[in-house]
Scaffold this active site. Structure first.
Site, PDB file in Angstrom:
ATOM      1  CB  CYS A   1      -1.812   1.676   6.259  1.00  0.00           C
ATOM      2  SG  CYS A   1      -1.336   0.868   4.703  1.00  0.00           S
TER       3      CYS A   1
ATOM      4  CG  HIS B   1      -1.999  -1.020   1.146  1.00  0.00           C
ATOM      5  ND1 HIS B   1      -3.129  -0.927   1.909  1.00  0.00           N
ATOM      6  CD2 HIS B   1      -2.151  -2.136   0.382  1.00  0.00           C
ATOM      7  CE1 HIS B   1      -3.938  -1.945   1.635  1.00  0.00           C
ATOM      8  NE2 HIS B   1      -3.357  -2.695   0.716  1.00  0.00           N
TER       9      HIS B   1
ATOM     10  CB  SER C   1      -8.868   7.535   5.191  1.00  0.00           C
ATOM     11  OG  SER C   1      -8.943   7.127   6.531  1.00  0.00           O
TER      12      SER C   1
ATOM     13  CD  GLU D   1      -1.384   4.532   3.655  1.00  0.00           C
ATOM     14  OE1 GLU D   1      -2.457   5.117   3.856  1.00  0.00           O
ATOM     15  OE2 GLU D   1      -1.298   3.567   2.860  1.00  0.00           O
TER      16      GLU D   1
ATOM     17  CB  CYS E   1      -6.456   0.021   4.734  1.00  0.00           C
ATOM     18  SG  CYS E   1      -4.779  -0.678   4.823  1.00  0.00           S
TER      19      CYS E   1
END
Length: 149
Positions: free
Chosen positions: A85, A55, A80, A57, A82
């Site tokens: 993360c 992902h 935002s 992040e 998940c």
């Protein structure tokens, strides 16, 4: 209340998201910064790298390499985070997260706050527009990314 530094790094996160979109992936970008210093930047690489946990992040954190501490950093993300993360943010003790948008996907902001993380939602129109376009154009890929059938 975004500072000029916040705006600069959030724009870098958006640029990473846009690059991911242009590569055919999920448009989620992230930046790790220590004050005004860029530590790393990354983007969702699930499609490009065939890596289910890459992902935005996670990519930025991986690119940051080992850090003695994260307690003086801010994580910027175009969307935002998940739950995976979010857990990483808490595990690493990142004290501050600036989120480009949570209109198209959200839900973990209060959990982060309950763990002492300062969360700022920017409601960035570019982040919203990019993710809205992606969800409309590639709903199956989006569902795969967030593990929905």
């Amino acid at each position: 209340m975004l500072t000029e530094t916040d705006k600069k790094f959030l724009r870098l996160a958006y640029d990473e998201a846009k690059a991911g979109f242009d590569e055919g992936g999920c448009p989620i970008g992230s930046v790790l910064a220590r004050g005004e210093k860029l530590v790393s930047q990354g983007r969702n690489q699930r499609v490009q790298g065939g890596d289910p946990i890459a992902h935005g992040e996670m990519d930025a954190l991986r690119k940051a390499g080992r850090q003695k501490t994260y307690k003086d950093t801010t994580l910027y993300t175009s969307l935002s985070p998940c739950m995976m993360c979010t857990g990483t943010i808490i595990q690493f003790g990142i004290p501050r997260v600036v989120v480009g948008e949570n209109t198209t996907f959200g839900g973990n902001e209060e959990f982060l706050r309950s763990k002492g993380v300062e969360v700022i939602i920017a409601d960035d129109p570019d982040c919203i527009a990019l993710m809205t376009r992606f969800i409309k154009e590639k709903p199956a890929l989006w569902a795969e990314d967030i593990a929905e059938d």
